[in-house]
Design a protein around this motif. Structure first.
Motif, PDB file in Angstrom:
ATOM      1  N   VAL A 182       0.857  -1.183   0.000  1.00 57.54           N
ATOM      2  CA  VAL A 182       0.000   0.000   0.000  1.00 57.54           C
ATOM      3  C   VAL A 182       0.892   1.231   0.000  1.00 57.54           C
ATOM      4  CG1 VAL A 182      -1.760   1.317   1.248  1.00 57.54           C
ATOM      5  CG2 VAL A 182      -1.835  -1.193   1.244  1.00 57.54           C
ATOM      6  N   SER A 183       0.580   2.181  -0.875  1.00 57.99           N
ATOM      7  CA  SER A 183       1.321   3.444  -0.936  1.00 57.99           C
ATOM      8  C   SER A 183       0.346   4.611  -0.889  1.00 57.99           C
ATOM      9  CB  SER A 183       2.164   3.524  -2.210  1.00 57.99           C
ATOM     10  OG  SER A 183       3.216   2.585  -2.190  1.00 57.99           O
ATOM     11  N   GLY A 195       3.953  -1.627   7.379  1.00 52.05           N
ATOM     12  CA  GLY A 195       2.941  -2.416   8.055  1.00 52.05           C
ATOM     13  C   GLY A 195       1.776  -2.812   7.183  1.00 52.05           C
ATOM     14  N   CYS A 196       1.676  -2.199   5.988  1.00 52.14           N
ATOM     15  CA  CYS A 196       0.579  -2.519   5.062  1.00 52.14           C
ATOM     16  C   CYS A 196       1.085  -3.422   3.941  1.00 52.14           C
ATOM     17  CB  CYS A 196      -0.022  -1.245   4.476  1.00 52.14           C
ATOM     18  SG  CYS A 196      -0.917  -0.254   5.666  1.00 52.14           S
ATOM     19  N   THR A 197       1.799  -4.458   4.278  1.00 50.47           N
ATOM     20  CA  THR A 197       2.315  -5.367   3.261  1.00 50.47           C
ATOM     21  C   THR A 197       1.923  -6.798   3.608  1.00 50.47           C
ATOM     22  OG1 THR A 197       4.401  -5.621   4.457  1.00 50.47           O
ATOM     23  CG2 THR A 197       4.287  -3.881   2.806  1.00 50.47           C
ATOM     24  N   THR A 203      -7.295  -4.607   3.358  1.00 49.64           N
ATOM     25  CA  THR A 203      -8.347  -3.628   3.631  1.00 49.64           C
ATOM     26  C   THR A 203      -7.718  -2.298   4.012  1.00 49.64           C
ATOM     27  OG1 THR A 203      -9.918  -5.310   4.382  1.00 49.64           O
ATOM     28  CG2 THR A 203     -10.314  -3.052   5.109  1.00 49.64           C
ATOM     29  N   VAL A 204      -8.190  -1.237   3.397  1.00 45.59           N
ATOM     30  CA  VAL A 204      -7.710   0.118   3.672  1.00 45.59           C
ATOM     31  C   VAL A 204      -8.892   0.965   4.131  1.00 45.59           C
ATOM     32  CG1 VAL A 204      -6.642   2.191   2.711  1.00 45.59           C
ATOM     33  CG2 VAL A 204      -5.869  -0.071   1.968  1.00 45.59           C
ATOM     34  N   GLU A 208     -10.101   6.567   8.513  1.00 48.54           N
ATOM     35  CA  GLU A 208      -9.365   6.380   9.757  1.00 48.54           C
ATOM     36  C   GLU A 208      -7.847   6.357   9.560  1.00 48.54           C
ATOM     37  OE1 GLU A 208     -10.746   2.993  11.869  1.00 48.54           O
ATOM     38  OE2 GLU A 208     -12.805   3.752  12.075  1.00 48.54           O
ATOM     39  N   GLY A 209      -7.387   6.147   8.313  1.00 48.60           N
ATOM     40  CA  GLY A 209      -5.955   6.107   8.057  1.00 48.60           C
ATOM     41  C   GLY A 209      -5.296   4.835   8.540  1.00 48.60           C
ATOM     42  N   THR A 210      -5.972   3.692   8.347  1.00 47.22           N
ATOM     43  CA  THR A 210      -5.426   2.401   8.777  1.00 47.22           C
ATOM     44  C   THR A 210      -5.549   1.379   7.658  1.00 47.22           C
ATOM     45  OG1 THR A 210      -7.557   1.663   9.688  1.00 47.22           O
ATOM     46  CG2 THR A 210      -6.058   2.836  11.173  1.00 47.22           C
ATOM     47  N   CYS A 211      -4.784   0.294   7.784  1.00 52.67           N
ATOM     48  CA  CYS A 211      -4.908  -0.804   6.838  1.00 52.67           C
ATOM     49  C   CYS A 211      -4.625  -2.117   7.555  1.00 52.67           C
ATOM     50  CB  CYS A 211      -3.974  -0.632   5.647  1.00 52.67           C
ATOM     51  SG  CYS A 211      -2.245  -0.442   6.083  1.00 52.67           S
ATOM     52  N   SER A 212      -5.131  -3.192   6.968  1.00 53.94           N
ATOM     53  CA  SER A 212      -4.917  -4.503   7.582  1.00 53.94           C
ATOM     54  C   SER A 212      -3.427  -4.796   7.661  1.00 53.94           C
ATOM     55  CB  SER A 212      -5.631  -5.573   6.756  1.00 53.94           C
ATOM     56  OG  SER A 212      -5.220  -5.532   5.393  1.00 53.94           O
TER      57      SER A 212
END
Length: 283
Positions: A182-183, A195-197, A203-204, A208-212
């Motif tokens: 995720v970029s 952390g988003c790899t 899920t993004v 909230e500015g978070t991802c799985s």
């Protein structure tokens, strides 16, 4: 002779001063009482006007909460009847005019696509914007369940344009490792979100500015103000789903109405205003 005249002058002067003081005291008391009465009347008028305004908003919300608010036409008809009856009843007593109508552009609308192989309109192409003129985005998330082609040119990308630029996020598969990443681009260039790899599904949560995986990022509202335009990049043919809740105009899809906004025009003897309220105050 001169002394007697001087004494008479002093006596007359003293009497004149006494008369002035005796006259001024009741006059000043009268002014204080009048000012106090005027102030009380002003406060009373303000309270009475506030009560009228609050009763209109309570009536609109009570009416809407008894209806299926997803049907805007039906809600508008009911609001027209409410406006007519309220004006007719209060005009004889208070001289108040009320006109309440649904404001589609300010209403919170819902686009929830969870059954399509590719998020977007039924034809699968996102040449058009999802929403334009959005002053409020309350929920926005998406999940990519399958990246069919590696590389950033096949990424699943969401772009939000605002008053002073754009913000974007994308999910793609790195060709050399097969890792899903995720970029985020805040207008200055793409940067990978730690952390988003991993692997799909990813899920993004944009609002909230978070991802799985536990990664976090700075989202669009840190640098942009509305109205917003939300666009999906159609270059990738990835599978997934998304959910959007917000206001604005939806040129390519027909969203559901989650929380209708009502524009109230109020004309009374003491004040006049136009105000837009959400039927559900908690949204």
């Amino acid at each position: 002779m001169v002394a007697d005249d001087r004494g008479q002058v002093l006596l007359l002067g003293g009497l004149a001063i006494a008369i002035v003081f005796l006259t001024a005291i009741p006059l000043s008391n009268s002014l204080v009482v009048s000012e106090s009465a005027a102030s009380s009347e002003t406060v009373s008028d303000i309270d009475r006007t506030a009560d009228r305004e609050a009763s209109v908003e309570r009536g609109v919300r009570a009416l809407a909460n008894e209806m299926d608010t997803s049907n805007i036409n039906e809600l508008n008809r009911s609001l027209w009847n409410f406006s007519r009856d309220y004006t007719r009843t209060s005009a004889q007593r208070d001289g108040v005019y009320v006109n309440a109508t649904v404001s589609p552009g300010d209403s919170l609308r819902e686009v929830d696509r969870s059954t399509l192989s590719r998020p977007g309109p039924s034809n699968g192409n996102w040449n058009d914007d999802l929403v334009t003129g959005s002053e409020r985005i309350t929920e926005f998330n998406f999940t990519v369940t399958n990246v069919q082609n590696p590389g950033t040119t096949a990424a699943y990308e969401v772009r939000i344009s605002g008053d002073s630029g754009f913000w974007a996020v994308r999910v793609y598969e790195e060709p050399s490792t097969g890792t899903t990443k995720v970029s985020v681009d805040d207008g200055t260039g793409w940067s990978e979100v730690p952390g988003c790899t991993g692997t799909t599904p990813v899920t993004v949560n944009i609002t909230e500015g978070t991802c799985s995986g536990g990664g976090t990022f700075t989202t669009y509202d840190a640098s942009l103000s509305g109205p917003y335009t939300v666009t999906f990049d159609k270059s990738g043919s990835n599978d997934g789903e998304f959910r959007f809740v917000g206001s604005g105009t939806f040129p390519a899809v027909t969203p559901g109405v989650l929380n209708p906004a009502v524009e109230i025009e109020y004309v009374g003897p003491d004040t006049s205003y136009e105000r837009t309220i959400l039927v559900n105050e908690t949204s």
